[in-house]
Design a protein around this motif. Sequence first.
Motif, PDB file in Angstrom:
ATOM      1  N   THR A 117      33.999   8.719   0.042  1.00 22.04           N
ATOM      2  CA  THR A 117      33.373  10.018   0.250  1.00 22.04           C
ATOM      3  C   THR A 117      33.735  10.952  -0.898  1.00 22.04           C
ATOM      4  O   THR A 117      34.900  11.048  -1.283  1.00 22.04           O
ATOM      5  CB  THR A 117      33.843  10.648   1.568  1.00 22.04           C
ATOM      6  N   VAL A 118      32.744  11.608  -1.452  1.00 21.70           N
ATOM      7  CA  VAL A 118      32.948  12.586  -2.522  1.00 21.70           C
ATOM      8  C   VAL A 118      32.847  14.001  -1.961  1.00 21.70           C
ATOM      9  O   VAL A 118      33.609  14.893  -2.335  1.00 21.70           O
ATOM     10  CB  VAL A 118      31.913  12.381  -3.644  1.00 21.70           C
ATOM     11  N   ARG A 119      31.901  14.195  -1.073  1.00 17.60           N
ATOM     12  CA  ARG A 119      31.677  15.524  -0.501  1.00 17.60           C
ATOM     13  C   ARG A 119      31.070  15.365   0.878  1.00 17.60           C
ATOM     14  O   ARG A 119      30.213  14.509   1.085  1.00 17.60           O
ATOM     15  CB  ARG A 119      30.731  16.323  -1.411  1.00 17.60           C
ATOM     16  N   LEU A 120      31.519  16.171   1.804  1.00 17.98           N
ATOM     17  CA  LEU A 120      30.957  16.138   3.149  1.00 17.98           C
ATOM     18  C   LEU A 120      30.794  17.567   3.638  1.00 17.98           C
ATOM     19  O   LEU A 120      31.739  18.359   3.591  1.00 17.98           O
ATOM     20  CB  LEU A 120      31.883  15.364   4.097  1.00 17.98           C
ATOM     21  N   THR A 121      29.590  17.896   4.067  1.00 19.86           N
ATOM     22  CA  THR A 121      29.292  19.225   4.598  1.00 19.86           C
ATOM     23  C   THR A 121      28.743  19.065   6.001  1.00 19.86           C
ATOM     24  O   THR A 121      27.781  18.323   6.198  1.00 19.86           O
ATOM     25  CB  THR A 121      28.260  19.948   3.717  1.00 19.86           C
ATOM     26  N   THR A 122      29.359  19.740   6.969  1.00 16.20           N
ATOM     27  CA  THR A 122      28.957  19.569   8.358  1.00 16.20           C
ATOM     28  C   THR A 122      28.770  20.925   9.036  1.00 16.20           C
ATOM     29  O   THR A 122      29.613  21.807   8.932  1.00 16.20           O
ATOM     30  CB  THR A 122      30.025  18.779   9.141  1.00 16.20           C
TER      31      THR A 122
END
Lengths: 141, 141
Positions: free
Chosen positions: A83-88
């Motif tokens: 994972t590089v980036r996670l937006t939730t």
Amino acid sequence: MTTDSANDTPHGFAPGAYVGFEDFVGPLYARTAQPHGTIMGFRVAREHVNGRNSCHGGMLVAFADMAWGKPLAGRGYDGGWATVRLTTDFLAPADLGDWLEASSVILGRDGDLFTLQGEVRKGDVRIMVGTAVYKGVRSRP
Amino acid sequence: MTTDSANDTPHGFAPGAYVGFEDFVGPLYARTAQPHGTIMGFRVAREHVNGRNSCHGGMLVAFADMAWGKPLAGRGYDGGWATVRLTTDFLAPADLGDWLEASSVILGRDGDLFTLQGEVRKGDVRIMVGTAVYKGVRSRP
């Protein structure tokens, strides 16, 4: 919804072969579907909740991180993906006993970097949406 | 770094009183520090890793979600706080056996909505940064 009586798992979902953290936080289930590749599911249990008996936000984001990368399976990344980036964005709570499903679709690709858009649903209700960037990992470049 | 010999936990960190998911994924530790209120820590164990023996991204985002809300403690939210939005950027991996710490500071407030900026560190190295929006919950409004 049709369920398998033994464990109240919706029809079509089978236990996945998970290791480490994905095994630890489970049991997690999966079924194959297009265009997502794999839809993951789990039932909110005692070990997943917070003090309000709702699914802990940490479990929801962990589930999203695990599930939203599944469309990268079968692309030759024998080392999986990081994972590089996670937006939730959290839209609604999930409660103890709820069955949740997560899926995603690939929005874009730049080499080994993939951007995906995903969601987590409780029945027909989306309880989380977001985007993720994963990097495919080859153990033998 | 000074550690307590019994469990190799850095000095000043004590086991927290966690329930549900926060108890399940631990053991998690905490120490008090300003301006963060509480810095949380844990050591990456077998149940936290992925197939590459790195800390699973799902555990990292879960840890961030759990830790970054701690500056809201002591503000009268007897129902805790619910995550509204979580954005995480993964900067570097953490491996089996690493000790990780997470902290955050409040950037802004609008009523019961708080925006925080947080990080997860391995020693002096930041392995994750991000922002979170939490809503404080009062069980008796």
